[in-house]
Each structure stands twice: as structure tokens, then as C-alpha cells.
Design a protein around this motif. Structure first.
Motif, PDB file in Angstrom:
ATOM      1  N   TYR A  77       0.842  -1.214   0.000  1.00 36.94           N
ATOM      2  CA  TYR A  77       0.000   0.000   0.000  1.00 36.94           C
ATOM      3  C   TYR A  77       0.866   1.248   0.000  1.00 36.94           C
ATOM      4  N   PRO A  79       0.383   5.064   0.790  1.00 39.63           N
ATOM      5  CA  PRO A  79      -0.578   6.053   1.296  1.00 39.63           C
ATOM      6  C   PRO A  79      -0.415   7.391   0.596  1.00 39.63           C
ATOM      7  N   PHE A  84       6.542   9.924   7.743  1.00 39.47           N
ATOM      8  CA  PHE A  84       7.221   8.857   8.481  1.00 39.47           C
ATOM      9  C   PHE A  84       7.826   9.445   9.743  1.00 39.47           C
ATOM     10  N   LEU A  93      14.239   3.178   8.139  1.00 38.40           N
ATOM     11  CA  LEU A  93      12.821   3.025   7.842  1.00 38.40           C
ATOM     12  C   LEU A  93      12.599   1.755   7.017  1.00 38.40           C
ATOM     13  N   LYS A  95      14.468  -0.887   6.941  1.00 39.89           N
ATOM     14  CA  LYS A  95      14.683  -2.035   7.835  1.00 39.89           C
ATOM     15  C   LYS A  95      13.449  -2.267   8.709  1.00 39.89           C
ATOM     16  N   MET A  96      12.923  -1.150   9.190  1.00 37.80           N
ATOM     17  CA  MET A  96      11.785  -1.241  10.101  1.00 37.80           C
ATOM     18  C   MET A  96      10.577  -1.870   9.415  1.00 37.80           C
ATOM     19  N   ILE A  97      10.241  -1.347   8.203  1.00 42.79           N
ATOM     20  CA  ILE A  97       9.062  -1.863   7.506  1.00 42.79           C
ATOM     21  C   ILE A  97       9.289  -3.330   7.120  1.00 42.79           C
ATOM     22  N   ARG A 101       6.850  -6.196   8.367  1.00 44.77           N
ATOM     23  CA  ARG A 101       6.120  -7.035   7.410  1.00 44.77           C
ATOM     24  C   ARG A 101       6.589  -8.477   7.430  1.00 44.77           C
ATOM     25  N   LEU A 139       9.064   1.996  -0.423  1.00 44.78           N
ATOM     26  CA  LEU A 139       8.553   1.116   0.632  1.00 44.78           C
ATOM     27  C   LEU A 139       7.406   0.250   0.124  1.00 44.78           C
TER      28      LEU A 139
END
Lengths: 247, 413, 260
Positions: A77, A79, A84, A93, A95-97, A101, A139
Motif C-alpha cells: 500500500y 498512502p 514517516f 525506515l 529495515k523497520m518496515i 512485514r 517502501l
């Protein structure tokens, strides 16, 4: 793959989705269009589970999505507003997503495509709106999932980036993915959409190919066709035909 | 040092002992098998040496001016039925004994050691265990009670006696005793010119030290802790209270020091710490209260309006929940040059005294006097607000209750 | 949930907020320790600061964080995550990092000044305990407010009102009630009312340590049995924990039914 059945939603007495029925074509690029307040973002949010419909249901892979979250593993998705955590660097970021996921993502090609490598270790708060949108796109596309949902994907992008984005979307379609997007930029719709879903007053007013919408509105291009539908001087048969088709 | 002093005093106040007398031995392997047998033979000035052993002989009457000394701490047992040693002669010295299991009576005041109408008696270095009353002097003069340890088993006020009980006495010295678990640790009624010094009084049901109708007495350097209330001084005049410690007296009617109807005393150099009320005064008049430390009490001082003309100077009020409270709208006492840890004023002229007055009574104290359960709002922001408002314009608290020249730093002598 | 918690903490560690908050407590407690004659007095002053400030800062910070990360929350909600795990993770991350800033800010000066007598340790840990409890309680209330109001101004307004009410107004009404019913035994009312306000509860826990000698001065039998034993402490702490769980449950329920 994605089906909306008798979906109703109102926000404090304001009816937004009025018994909406929609079957999103698999493996195609579908553009969701409609005037402001017609329910475009509401159906996307309903599909993502952000907005809970008052009644009706949404089927994803023939399974109702209500109270589940696992189906979102198959959706990427993008947005509309790319906001962020300001204190993270892009690399963090990503790495985080990826971590959230729990999916293997491939960011390298996209970093190259959108020329993001100089920004990888900068904090988000130091980035321009366009760069943020590129990060946003990164992302979304770095994961390899069958459904991609894009909310105003071209906003803030320069022409070069837009061309690359279009290529990217086409490539993903060619890989067999189902892509659903909204946009106000008609040229983008024209270039991308295999199918147009036109929402009006909380219902699907039209669903079909570009050629069909041009043919029935009797206008030279998509922009004029859409404008005439919104202003109401479109022949009734179009509506009837497509409602009949759908039903 | 104290021991040396005691011995010296013993010699000087009791010249009878200096005179050489016979020594009579009591013990299983000695000439006299029982104390009573020895006493029968003893004459004025003799020494009765009681060897280590167990003696249960009921009440033992001492009607001769003799010395009774324990060797190896002999045990004299009252079998929970009797009073034990009864002194009726002057100049008796009792030392080195362990006296235990005094009978409990609701009609008679049984004691471990009783002295009636005697003078120059010395009761030194005895251990009294499981006593009803410990040491009981009636109408005695010039006696000394020193270095004794008296442990009772008081559970209820009604069925317990006092560790050291003085009634109609004069010139008594009570030094260096440890008194425990009685109704009152030390009790004085109609006792004048008496010195109570360096005793430790703890875990007594009622008071650590209790004065009634006694005048011109001094108590110095004692420690009173964990008693129902520390010390009560009632209906007395000219009591000097110096360098004592009043510690850990907790409870609704619990005080470090209770003053009631007393006049012209001195309260100096004492420490009041961790008491519900450090010092409570009801009709306490013309007392000088100086150089005391009030630390971490619920209320450092509660003086009712009937207390007048007292002067508080150079006291340290540190970390008390409330420094001061009164029930009256008027103030008849003087507060000056005290140190108040809650003081927030400044000292621009650097003379060591704050330039703005301190009001030790908070509005909250007034409210608690009216509605006790509002104590639960202690330290709330709202209370701070109304305390501040009252501080600016006193309405409910006495406007003259103020220390106009508070110390900036705690007083040290 | 653990992942979100981790990233929220990570985000907070990167923001100046955590450091400002840490620094505030550090400077305050160092100053108080430096200027107070004894540590217990500093602890008293710190308590007054903590029971007013922890609630204010946690509510406001949570409301602010929520509004400013609203779009990112949407993005995260579109990920394969359970809604409640996301919010729980964020809540614990926020309240936890605030608690950490606060704890270290308070603790380090005590370590530097070497004021770790056993009495100080007990008082200090009680202080830290109530600060952490208040932070969690008011963070949960902050979430409740933020989820309720889409409008930021209304959200902040409500948050400040809740703080003002709990910190000041409530105690005024409380006192008024006690004085009004002065002729009746009021210790039940007093205890009851204290349990309805977490700030009062925190205050009571601290009083049990600092002012027990004054508390014993009141003759109410209920008070004496409550304050005179460990029962009071256990019940107060239990009630505070309920105060964490209850608003957390409410805001999670609100979030489960909310359209983002």
C-alpha cells in the motif's frame, strides 16, 4: 480476487458508500476515479481495514476480511501522504518496515531507479516532499505481493520520476499483479489504467475500459469524458448498460 | 564514667556502708541456706552475700540497714504470687540480684522491690524480669535507683504496673536504668527535687515517663522510644527537661512529650523525632523551649490555645509534616529565631536570619483540626494552593503566629 | 507488538523530547539535592513535582505523538499487523521511554551525590514507582483522548482539562465534600474518593512512606487499619495498576471500532 459486496458506510450521517458492489479485475491496473467525497479513499481504506464498513463485506481471495489482518501480507500500500517518523533515516525506515512485514524486500533496484542512494542515511525530517514520496514508493514496491494499492502515487514527483513510476507500475502488472490506484492526474490514468472504476455518490457508476468510457461519453479524451460524467450530461444508457453488466 | 560516678555517689550518700560490718553468706553450700535465714542473723551494717542460685521465699522483708549483694546474679523468684523484696529500713543497698515473676494483683501494687518510708536506699545493678511493678518507692527520701534493667510483660493497661514507681518522694535519683514493657516506664506522683537521667524507656504501653503533681524535678539525657506516648508531664511546676530523645511514638493519641497544666519549666536540647505529635501542650505556661530538634514528626508541635507565654527560640524544625498547629484563632506564645526547613525566604543582609517572616501554621492544619479525614489530601497541589493563599492573607490561622526572624540554617550549639 | 514497541522507543530515543525530559528531572533533582539539607526533603519536593508533572507531560506527549504520527499510524495499520498490537506496542513504547527518561533523570543525581542509604533507596524507588505508574496511566488517558478527537485543538484542550481536573480541581471538590459531611464519619468517603483519582492514589502511596507519623494522628478506625499496615500499600498499588489497565482497555476498545 477483491470483491466488495453491498458495502455501506456513513461518517456521522454523511452517507459515503451506498450499497456499493465492486469486483476488482485480477491482473489489471484499475483506476478508481470520482469527484471529491465519492468514496474513493473510503473503499481503499475499507479494503485495508482502516475503515470499518457499517454493513456488507469485502472478500479478499474469497475470504471475508473482517477482523483479520493476515490478508494484508499480500497487499502493498502506498498512502497518499508520506509522513514517516521524522527521526529515522531512510535505511532505518526500510529495515523497520521489512521487519514489521516479515517479508523479504528488494530495495536495491528501487534505490537506484529513484536515485535515492545519497539520501539513505539522512533523517526523514531533512528530506523534500518529492524525496519523501520516492521513499514512499520504494517502501511500497520493494515487496513482492500480488496486490498493490496506490493512493495518488504521482503527487510531488518530478516528470522523470513519474515516467519511472509508470514503467514500474506497468512492469508489476506484467508480472501478473493486481493494481488499484487513485489519481487526479488524468494523463496518468490514461497512460496506466486498463480499467476505470468511476464512483459517484457512493456507488460504482461505471466500470470498464478507457475505450468504453470514451465511446459512451462521446468525448475525445478521458479528461472531458470524466468531466461530463461528473456534470451529469452523460447519456443514461451508459449508466444503465454498466449497471446491467454488473448486475 | 557514669558507673564511676555512681560508685562515688554511693559512697558519699550512704556513709553507713563505709563502716565495716560482718559478711553473711547465703547459698546452697554456705552457712545460710535461705535469704530469710541470713536476714534473721544480720545486723545493721552487715553485708548479706547471696550466692548464685535460685531462691523462692515469698515476700522477703528487709527491716535492717544492711547491704544485700548478689554474687553471680542469684535469682529471687516470686512465683507469680508475691511481691518480692520489701524494704522498711533506711540505708539499705540492694545490688547484683535477678528478681523475677512478681505476682499480679488488681488491689495491691506488688513490686519486685518496694521501699516504704525509707531514706538513703540504693538499688543498683539489678535485673527485674516479668514484673508487675518493678521498683516501687513510697514516701522515700534520698534514694538512688541506678543501673537496673526492668522488663515487664505488660499487655493491657489495666493489668500492668510501672517499671519504676515513685509516690510522695523527695530527692531521688533515677540513673541509667533500662525500663521495658510496663504501663509507664517511670512514674512520679508527688515527687519533688528528683533527677531522672540517662535512662532508656521503651515499649511501654502508656508513657515512657510520667509526672503527676511533681515539682522541681529534672530529667536529662534520657531516651524514650516506641512507647504509647513518650513522656507526660502533668500538673507540675518547674520541670527541667534537657537533652532527652523522644522517638517513634506513633498513634492517634501519641506524643513525644505531653504537657498538661504545667508551669515554668525548661525544655532544652531535646530531640523529637518520628512522633505523631512531637510536643503537645494543653495549658502549658511560661516554658522556655529552646535548642530542640523536631525532625520528621507528623506534627512537631501542637499547642492548644490554653497554652500561654511560652517561648520557642533556636529550635530546628526539620522535615515535619506539619510544624505547628493550634485550635485557637489567637496566639499567645512567642516564636523567634527558629530554623524551619520549609522556610523559603531569603536573607539579603546576611545576618543569618531570614528577612521575611515564617508562618509555621498552615491553613491545612486548621482544616485537619476541623475535619480529620482531610489528612488524606496531604501534599496535594490543591492544598499547596490554599496554603499559599492563607500565607498571603491569614484568615483562619492566627495572624500573630509567626516567626519574624527565622534562622536560615539549622541551629548547632 | 514487541517490534512496534522497539521502534517507538527507538524513535523516542532519537527525539529531543526524551532528552529534555531526562534533563529536566536530572537538573531538578540535582538542584534539590544540592540545596536541601537532607535527601528526604529533596524527595518530598520531587514528589510534589512528579505527581503534577508526570501526568501532564505524559498526556500531552501522547496526544502530540499521536497527532503528529497519525499518517504513519495509518501506514502501519495497512501492514499485516493486528490493530491492537500496534497501539499496545506504541503505548508501551511511549510510556516506557518516558519512564526511562524520568527514572534516569531522578536516579543519576542520587548516585552522583552518593545518597543511597537504605531509607533513601526505599523512598526513591517508591518515588520512581509512582512516577512510572502515573506515566502509564496518563499515557493511556492520552490515547483515549487522542483517539476520541480528530480535532487537535479539542484533543489538546481535553488533555489539559483532564490533567487540571485530576491534579487540582478534583481535590478541591474532595475537600469540599469532606467538610460538608464533617458531622459524619468521613474516612470511608475519603478513602473511596482517593481511589477514583490516580494522582491521589500516587500521593497516598508516597505518604505511606513519608508521612506515616502524621497519618497515624487521625483517629478513624478505617484509616488506622489502612495506613497502619502493609494493606494500605498493597491496596493502593493494586488500585493504581487497575488504573493503568482500565484506560488502556478503553482506548484499545475505542481503537478497535475506529475508522482511521
Amino acid at each position: 480476487m477483491i470483491e466488495f459486496i453491498n458495502l455501506n458506510k456513513s461518517f456521522s450521517k454523511n452517507l459515503v458508500l451506498d450499497n456499493l458492489n465492486l469486483n476488482v479485475s485480477e491482473g489489471k491496473i484499475s483506476a478508481v476515479l470520482g469527484p471529491n467525497g465519492s468514496g474513493k479513499s473510503t473503499i481503499i481504506k475499507c479494503l485495508l481495514g482502516l475503515v470499518l464498513p457499517d454493513s456488507g463485506q469485502i472478500l479478499f481471495d474469497r475470504q471475508p476480511i473482517r477482523n483479520t489482518w493476515q490478508y494484508r501480507e499480500k497487499i502493498d500500500y502506498l498512502p497518499q501522504i508520506a509522513r514517516f517518523p521524522e527521526n529515522l533515516a531512510i535505511s532505518e525506515l526500510i529495515k523497520m518496515i521489512t521487519d514489521i512485514r516479515q517479508q523479504q524486500g528488494d530495495s536495491e533496484a528501487l534505490i537506484e531507479l529513484f536515485e535515492l542512494s545519497p539520501f539513505m542515511h539522512k533523517k526523514i525530517r531533512h528530506l523534500s516532499g518529492g524525496t519523501r514520496q520516492k521513499v514512499n514508493i520504494l517502501l511500497t514496491f520493494m515487496f513482492n505481493n500480488p496486490v498493490i494499492i496506490l493512493d495518488e502515487p504521482s503527487s510531488g514527483l518530478d516528470p522523470v520520476a513519474i515516467i519511472r513510476l509508470k514503467d514500474l507500475i506497468h512492469r508489476e502488472r506484467d508480472n501478473g499483479k493486481t493494481i488499484l490506484f487513485t489519481s487526479h492526474i488524468m494523463s496518468l490514468v490514461e497512460d496506466l489504467a486498463d480499467e476505470i472504476i468511476f464512483l459517484l455518490e457512493g456507488k460504482v457508476y461505471f466500470q470498464g475500459s478507457k475505450e468504453e468510457i470514451l465511446q459512451f461519453s462521446d468525448k475525445p479524451n478521458l479528461e472531458n469524458a470524466i468531466a461530463s460524467i461528473i456534470s451529469g450530461d452523460i447519456p443514461d444508457p451508459l449508466k444503465k448498460k454498466h449497471l446491467a453488466n454488473y448486475l | 564514667m557514669i558507673r564511676a560516678l555512681t560508685i562515688w555517689l554511693m559512697i558519699s550518700v550512704a556513709p553507713a556502708f563505709v563502716k565495716a560490718g560482718d559478711t553473711l553468706r547465703v547459698g546452697a553450700s554456705s552457712h545460710f541456706k535461705s535469704i530469710k535465714a541470713g536476714l534473721l542473723q544480720a545486723e545493721k551494717g552487715d553485708v548479706l552475700l547471696i550466692e548464685k542460685g535460685f531462691y523462692a521465699e515469698g515476700t522477703i522483708l528487709i527491716d535492717k540497714s544492711i547491704t544485700i549483694a548478689g554474687v553471680g546474679r542469684p535469682v529471687i523468684d516470686g512465683e507469680n504470687k508475691h511481691e518480692i523484696l520489701q524494704i522498711t529500713a533506711d540505708s539499705v543497698l540492694i545490688t547484683g540480684l535477678q528478681i523475677q515473676n512478681v505476682g499480679v494483683s488488681y488491689t495491691k501494687d506488688f513490686a519486685g522491690i518496694t521501699g516504704e518510708k525509707v531514706s538513703h536506699c540504693v538499688i543498683d545493678d539489678n535485673i527485674l524480669l516479668n514484673t508487675f511493678f518493678g521498683i516501687y518507692l513510697k514516701k522515700a527520701k534520698n534514694c538512688r535507683i541506678t543501673n537496673n534493667k526492668i522488663v515487664g510483660q505488660a499487655a493491657k493497661e489495666i493489668s500492668s504496673g510501672n517499671a519504676i514507681h515513685l509516690w510522695y518522694c523527695k530527692n531521688i535519683e533515677v540513673l541509667n536504668n533500662k525500663v521495658n514493657k510496663h504501663r509507664d516506664g517511670i512514674y512520679l506522683e508527688f515527687v519533688d527535687s528528683t533527677l531522672i537521667s540517662h535512662n532508656l524507656s521503651e515499649h511501654n504501653l502508656r508513657y515512657g515517663l510520667h509526672f503527676m503533681f511533681s515539682n522541681h524535678d529534672n530529667y536529662i539525657g534520657n531516651t524514650f522510644r516506641n512507647n504509647g506516648a513518650g513522656v507526660a508531664v502533668m500538673f507540675s511546676k518547674q520541670i527541667q527537661m534537657i537533652d532527652n530523645n523522644f522517638l517513634n511514638n506513633w498513634g492517634a493519641a501519641s506524643y513525644g512529650l505531653l504537657l498538661k497544666e504545667i508551669y515554668d519549666g525548661k525544655i532544652e536540647g531535646n530531640t523529637f523525632s518520628m512522633n505523631t505529635i512531637g510536643m503537645y501542650g494543653e495549658s502549658a505556661t511560661r516554658i522556655s523551649i529552646a535548642h530542640n530538634d523536631f525532625k520528621q514528626n507528623g506534627w512537631a508541635v501542637k499547642f492548644l490555645g490554653s497554652s500561654m507565654d511560652n517561648e520557642f527560640t533556636y529550635n530546628n524544625f526539620i522535615g515535619n509534616t506539619f510544624d505547628l498547629t493550634t485550635d485557637s484563632g489567637r496566639n499567645n506564645n512567642r516564636y523567634i529565631h527558629n530554623y524551619w526547613s520549609k522556610y523559603t525566604g531569603y536573607d539579603l543582609d546576611k545576618d543569618g536570619y531570614g528577612d521575611v517572616p515564617y508562618r509555621p501554621m498552615k491553613l491545612f492544619s486548621y482544616i485537619i483540626n476541623k475535619s480529620g479525614s482531610s489528612i488524606i489530601l496531604l501534599r496535594s497541589f490543591f492544598m499547596d494552593l490554599i496554603n499559599f493563599a492563607e500565607k498571603v492573607t491569614p484568615v483562619f490561622t492566627p495572624a500573630t503566629l509567626v516567626d519574624n526572624s527565622p534562622l536560615m540554617k539549622p541551629y548547632h550549639d | 507488538m514487541i517490534k512496534i514497541l522497539k521502534y517507538t522507543c527507538f524513535d523516542m530515543l532519537r527525539s529531543w523530547w526524551s532528552y529534555a525530559y531526562f534533563l529536566f528531572y536530572f537538573v531538578t533533582s540535582a538542584t534539590l539535592l544540592n540545596f536541601s539539607a537532607d535527601a528526604s526533603r529533596a524527595i518530598t519536593s520531587l514528589m510534589n513535582i512528579i505527581i503534577t508533572l508526570c501526568p501532564l507531560i505524559s498526556t500531552l506527549l501522547v496526544v502530540m505523538y499521536y497527532y503528529s504520527s497519525r499518517e504513519f499510524i495509518e501506514l502501519l495499520l495497512a501492514q499485516p499487523l493486528k490493530r491492537s498490537s500496534l497501539l499496545k506496542g506504541q503505548f508501551i513504547g511511549l510510556a516506557g521511554s518516558l519512564s526511562l527518561s524520568f527514572t534516569f533523570g531522578l536516579l543519576i543525581p542520587f548516585l552522583i551525590f552518593g545518597l543511597l542509604s537504605s531509607e533513601n533507596i526505599i523512598n526513591l524507588s517508591t518515588l520512581i514507582g509512582i512516577g512510572v505508574l502515573l506515566t502509564f496511566i496518563f499515557s493511556a488517558l492520552g490515547y483515549l483522548v487522542a483517539l476520541h478527537h480528530e480535532n487537535k485543538i479539542k484533543g489538546f484542550g481535553t488533555a489539559i482539562f483532564i490533567w487540571l481536573f485530576m491534579a487540582v480541581i478534583y481535590d478541591g471538590l474532595f475537600l469540599f465534600t469532606l467538610v460538608l459531611f464533617n458531622d459524619y464519619p468521613t474516612d470511608k468517603i475519603a478513602l473511596g474518593l482517593s481511589f477514583l483519582n490516580p494522582i491521589d492514589l500516587a500521593r497516598i502511596i508516597m505518604m505511606l512512606k513519608l508521612d506515616i507519623s502524621a497519618l497515624m494522628g487521625y483517629t478513624g478506625a478505617l484509616f488506622n487499619s489502612f495506613f497502619g499496615s502493609n494493606t494500605g500499600l498493597i491496596i493502593s498499588v493494586a488500585a493504581s495498576i487497575i488504573w493503568v489497565i482500565f484506560p488502556t482497555h478503553l482506548f484499545l476498545r475505542k481503537a478497535a471500532r475506529k475508522d482511521f
